[in-house]
Motif scaffolding. Structure first.
Motif, PDB file in Angstrom:
ATOM      1  N   ILE A 119       0.839  -1.204   0.000  1.00  0.00           N
ATOM      2  CA  ILE A 119       0.000   0.000   0.000  1.00  0.00           C
ATOM      3  C   ILE A 119       0.873   1.252   0.000  1.00  0.00           C
ATOM      4  O   ILE A 119       0.583   2.228  -0.703  1.00  0.00           O
ATOM      5  N   ALA A 120       1.979   1.218   0.738  1.00  0.00           N
ATOM      6  CA  ALA A 120       2.891   2.362   0.695  1.00  0.00           C
ATOM      7  C   ALA A 120       3.451   2.529  -0.712  1.00  0.00           C
ATOM      8  O   ALA A 120       3.567   3.655  -1.212  1.00  0.00           O
ATOM      9  N   TYR A 175       2.012   1.651  -3.611  1.00  0.00           N
ATOM     10  CA  TYR A 175       1.005   2.196  -4.526  1.00  0.00           C
ATOM     11  C   TYR A 175       0.918   3.702  -4.368  1.00  0.00           C
ATOM     12  O   TYR A 175       0.911   4.447  -5.349  1.00  0.00           O
ATOM     13  N   SER A 176       0.857   4.149  -3.118  1.00  0.00           N
ATOM     14  CA  SER A 176       0.674   5.584  -2.897  1.00  0.00           C
ATOM     15  C   SER A 176       1.883   6.363  -3.381  1.00  0.00           C
ATOM     16  O   SER A 176       1.748   7.443  -3.939  1.00  0.00           O
ATOM     17  N   ALA A 218       0.404   3.336 -10.968  1.00  0.00           N
ATOM     18  CA  ALA A 218       0.021   2.919  -9.628  1.00  0.00           C
ATOM     19  C   ALA A 218      -1.201   2.022  -9.678  1.00  0.00           C
ATOM     20  O   ALA A 218      -1.286   1.029  -8.950  1.00  0.00           O
ATOM     21  N   LEU A 260      -1.435  -1.710  -8.398  1.00  0.00           N
ATOM     22  CA  LEU A 260      -2.426  -2.098  -7.390  1.00  0.00           C
ATOM     23  C   LEU A 260      -3.222  -3.314  -7.852  1.00  0.00           C
ATOM     24  O   LEU A 260      -3.473  -4.237  -7.082  1.00  0.00           O
ATOM     25  N   LEU A 267      -1.763   4.021   6.648  1.00  0.00           N
ATOM     26  CA  LEU A 267      -1.183   4.191   5.321  1.00  0.00           C
ATOM     27  C   LEU A 267      -2.244   4.538   4.302  1.00  0.00           C
ATOM     28  O   LEU A 267      -2.015   5.383   3.430  1.00  0.00           O
ATOM     29  N   ILE A 305      -2.481  11.018  -2.709  1.00  0.00           N
ATOM     30  CA  ILE A 305      -2.952  10.825  -4.088  1.00  0.00           C
ATOM     31  C   ILE A 305      -3.929  11.927  -4.479  1.00  0.00           C
ATOM     32  O   ILE A 305      -3.892  12.439  -5.588  1.00  0.00           O
ATOM     33  N   LEU A 360      -7.129   6.305  -6.691  1.00  0.00           N
ATOM     34  CA  LEU A 360      -6.464   6.304  -7.994  1.00  0.00           C
ATOM     35  C   LEU A 360      -7.465   6.425  -9.126  1.00  0.00           C
ATOM     36  O   LEU A 360      -7.198   7.073 -10.142  1.00  0.00           O
TER      37      LEU A 360
END
Lengths: 486, 226, 113
Positions: free
Chosen positions: A140-141, A143-144, A158, A162, B72, B80, C92
């Motif tokens: 998760i870190a 992806y962000s 990203a 994911l 997180l 984002i 996203l």
């Protein structure tokens, strides 16, 4: 309070929860906290390292003995890799210090620190479900951070990451489920000792799930489609974290699980083959790239293919060579990403062609890039030479000549595309001199890595003396089971 | 074409998958660590809810990781969606029925959430469930009133303090009990509200944290259309 | 037995949605369905016939008449992780929609796969 393995997890978490509060007071302090934490952990690593090399340290969490509680396993392999990760993490922080100028800086540092913590947790944990949790923290870190620059391509990279990462976590969770169903335990050592209780068809299915699930994280072909995009779209220091830290943790976990549960000659043979295919395809793909960071990403996949291949050979020599290669790849690829980050910044374009002539305008950054490129190709007197040589020798002693020929062919391809960039860097061309300079912290970070590359290149024994115990620890599942369960 | 390939792949996978699980007897007792937990939960952790004792005590480290994952997610989402273009949202509030009901239910939902996480060691529920209930209450208010604002500063302070409480409890255990997250308080009488050592403290911190984090996540997403 | 089949079907349906659907939101929903299927499957594995929830709220309950508590606590963790991934995925998707003004995955693909 004496330094113990749990500090690797607890201290960064404490700091990460503290950052939002500190951020209300001072933004500068926020940037310092991860550095201080990583400095403390590096200090602790160096203190703990000799102990871990001698005897595995088992740290019990919450006071319940395994298999009932979770335990951390700090064996020789973990000691080697965790020390590498914390030291490298500190250097990457140093580089980030001036490199990351985009808001939200506070969130960048939280994510960065938790990413390293997750990777450290993967290496340390002795419990399969806890491994899943740390894999997810890392994922998760990642992806962000991949989407951190917030342009079109990074969001897409990203999302792709994911999507594929979710498959990985679903498959890994399913593996945990199957293993728990048949053995009734989650501790890795206990599981390994009860592996015979799993019927053959369930074991085959679990193996399939592990190869797909962990293979995605360990970037083996054909499951690594996400990696070049994520590496190249993330900010450069994060590219260095992916190549230097995250993939190392994933490969370690993958190989540990394979060695503990599925160590048969057929499986090892299969791993050698997928490692080889990964190496060749990735090097060929790297040759065709037009963007400098994408090329580094493919080169990174190729290097990890070589590591997986060497691990699959399964002898002490090849395993220690693989660990040496992991170390070199982490250090050198981090340096290449650092230098590439500033080359892209100075030239204002991601394309390889645009670096033409920068060797005269930005001599120091270009010099570091060239040094890293020569080292990763495996030229003496740099550290990359020794690890590649060791890998080849260990394969030669197994008599697999065909594999050696293919590795050498891949190395030639690698040399071609790296030398091409060096050639471009030092081609004279009239370019407008750019007043922007690479900041001191960035140069310092690259300088530290350059010194490591040269020192290990001249005195490889400094490092190789530790590789033997680390390799034996990784190969010896019996010892893992005995020490893990008391 | 794509569909056919997907169906074929999933068919093979599903057949293999099902054949493993269909040979597994359903509803039978299995030997394993679960049995140990059931037999020793009261004597070792003082919590009558075995699931809670596993989540917070035996496998408390997982829960710390779990809290980190949520942290997180809210941090990552904040990064984002940091400067996503704001769009105009319909300013009109929901109908009076929805508004009145939400106003009446909002405090009750918060109270229920708090009840669930305070009694995590006694009844089904705990920090995550309680926190989720609280966030549902906030979501209801978001839907009823377009102008309902969550106080971001306060939420991030709650988030941080709750997280710090969790790690501090763990570190206190490391200093006084010799291992991270170990219980250092008296266990008390089973089935009492104040019992089970550090479990209620951790679960209350988790409840606050999850409630605050989920609210931040909802708010971040809603902000993109404000 | 039926519980296993149901959970496995959910997992397959979710995977199908992820593999075939073109709409980003449907893909995210597919991921959520896979998660639910996995969680249900794990709970089903821990079930014991005629047993009750593993909470000793009265004296008459004994340990041998309770379901396995481990899958339940692991699923609790898995649910939270699934939620976190879904939240990031939706973030996203919002980003991608903002850049491309579409949710169709075919129109978004710019990076080479």
């Amino acid at each position: 309070m004496e330094f113990s393995p749990v500090h690797y997890i607890a201290v960064p978490l404490f700091a990460a929860f503290l950052i939002p509060l500190v951020g209300k007071v001072s933004k500068e302090l926020v940037k310092l906290i991860p550095g201080l934490v990583l400095l403390y952990l590096s200090y602790g690593s160096i203190m703990l390292f000799p102990k871990g090399m001698e005897n595995p340290i088992i740290e019990i969490i919450a006071g319940f003995k395994p298999p009932f509680g979770i335990a951390l396993y700090y064996g020789a392999t973990a000691a080697f890799l965790v020390t590498l990760v914390t030291l490298l993490g500190f250097v990457i922080w140093l580089y980030s210090y001036k490199f990351i100028i985009r808001e939200p800086i506070e969130k960048y540092y939280m994510l960065f620190m938790l990413l390293i913590t997750g990777a450290t947790g993967i290496m340390l944990t002795g419990d399969i479900f806890n491994l899943f949790v740390f894999l997810e923290i890392t994922a998760i870190a990642s992806y962000s951070l991949t989407a951190f620059l917030r342009d079109k391509d990074s969001a897409e990279a990203a999302f792709k990451y994911l999507l594929i990462g979710s498959f990985s976590s679903a498959f890994f969770l399913l593996t945990v489920m199957i293993l728990y169903t048949y053995t009734g335990t989650l501790n890795l050592a206990d599981l390994a000792s009860k592996a015979d209780m799993i019927p053959a068809n369930a074991k085959g299915f679990a193996l399939l799930l592990v190869i797909v699930g962990m293979g995605i994280e360990a970037e083996i072909f054909p499951l690594n489609g996400w990696a070049p995009d994520a590496y190249s779209q993330a900010p450069s220091p994060i590219g260095a974290v992916f190549a230097g830290i995250v993939v190392k943790a994933a490969v370690y976990a993958f190989i540990r699980i394979i060695f503990l549960f599925f160590k048969t000659p057929e499986v090892l043979h299969f791993i050698v083959i997928i490692g080889l295919i990964t190496l060749i395809i990735a090097e060929m793909a790297a040759l065709r790239q037009h963007q400098i960071k994408r090329m580094l990403a493919f080169s990174s996949l190729g290097q990890m293919g070589l590591v997986i291949l060497a691990l699959g050979i399964g002898t002490t020599e090849s395993t220690s060579a693989a660990l040496f290669q992991m170390f070199n790849h982490a250090v050198i690829k981090a340096m290449l990403f650092f230098a590439a980050g500033y080359l892209v910044f100075h030239s204002g374009s991601k394309l390889i062609d645009s670096v033409t002539g920068l060797g005269y305008d930005k001599p120091i950054t270009s010099f570091f890039f060239s040094l890293g490129a020569l080292a990763i190709i495996g030229l003496p007197p740099f550290s990359g030479f020794w690890s590649k040589l060791n890998v080849l020798i260990s394969i030669a002693s197994e008599g697999e000549i065909l594999i050696i020929v293919l590795i050498l062919a891949a190395s030639v391809v690698e040399a071609v595309y790296y030398l091409r960039i060096i050639g471009k860097l030092y081609t004279r061309k009239e370019i407008d001199s750019n007043p922007r300079r690479t900041p001191i912290s960035g140069l310092l970070a690259m300088g530290i890595l350059a010194i490591v590359i040269i020192v290990i290149g001249i005195y490889p024994d400094v490092l190789t003396q530790w590789l033997q115990p680390a390799a034996e620890n990784l190969l010896n599942s019996e010892e893992y089971i005995q020490t893990g369960l008391f | 074409m794509r569909k056919a390939v997907a169906i074929l792949l999933l068919g093979i996978f599903g057949y293999y998958f099902a054949s493993i699980f269909l040979s597994l007897p359903f509803g039978e007792k299995r030997e394993g660590v679960g049995k140990h937990y059931l037999e020793n939960t009261i004597s070792e952790t003082g919590s009558v809810n075995t699931v809670t004792s596993i989540v917070v005590s035996y496998r408390g480290f997982d829960t710390l990781g779990e809290v980190t994952v949520l942290f997180l997610a809210s941090t990552g989402l904040g990064a984002i969606l940091f400067d996503v273009r704001r769009k105009k949202r319909n300013e009109q509030n929901a109908s009076p029925i929805v508004r009145t009901t939400s106003t009446v239910f909002y405090p009750m939902i918060i109270l229920l959430g708090a009840y669930v996480f305070v009694h995590g060691h006694l009844t089904p529920g705990g920090g995550f469930q309680g926190g989720a209930i609280i966030a549902t209450g906030v979501l209801l208010m978001f839907m009823a009133y377009r102008k309902f604002e969550a106080n971001h500063t306060l939420l991030s302070v709650i988030e941080s303090l709750a997280g710090l409480t969790f790690v501090t409890v763990g570190l206190t255990g490391l200093i006084y009990g010799g291992s991270f997250l170990v219980n250092f308080l008296p266990l008390g009488t089973p089935n009492d509200l104040v019992s089970a050592g550090v479990i209620p403290i951790i679960y209350i911190a988790v409840g606050f944290k999850v409630g605050a984090e989920l609210t931040v996540v909802l708010d971040d997403m809603l902000k993109t259309i404000r | 037995m039926l519980y296993y089949i149901g959970a496995i079907s959910l997992i397959l349906i979710g995977l199908y949605a992820v593999l075939v659907k073109k709409n980003l939101l449907k893909i995210v929903i597919g991921l959520a369905i896979v998660d639910s299927g996995l969680n249900l499957l794990f709970i089903a594995i821990g079930y014991v016939k005629n047993a009750t929830a593993p909470i000793f709220s009265s004296e008459s309950l004994t340990a041998d008449k309770m379901v396995d508590p481990v899958p339940q606590s692991l699923v609790l963790t898995a649910i939270v992780i699934g939620l976190a991934v879904t939240a990031v995925a939706l973030g996203l998707v919002i980003r991608l929609y903002d850049h491309h003004k579409t949710l169709d995955i075919n129109k978004i693909r710019q990076l080479k796969w």
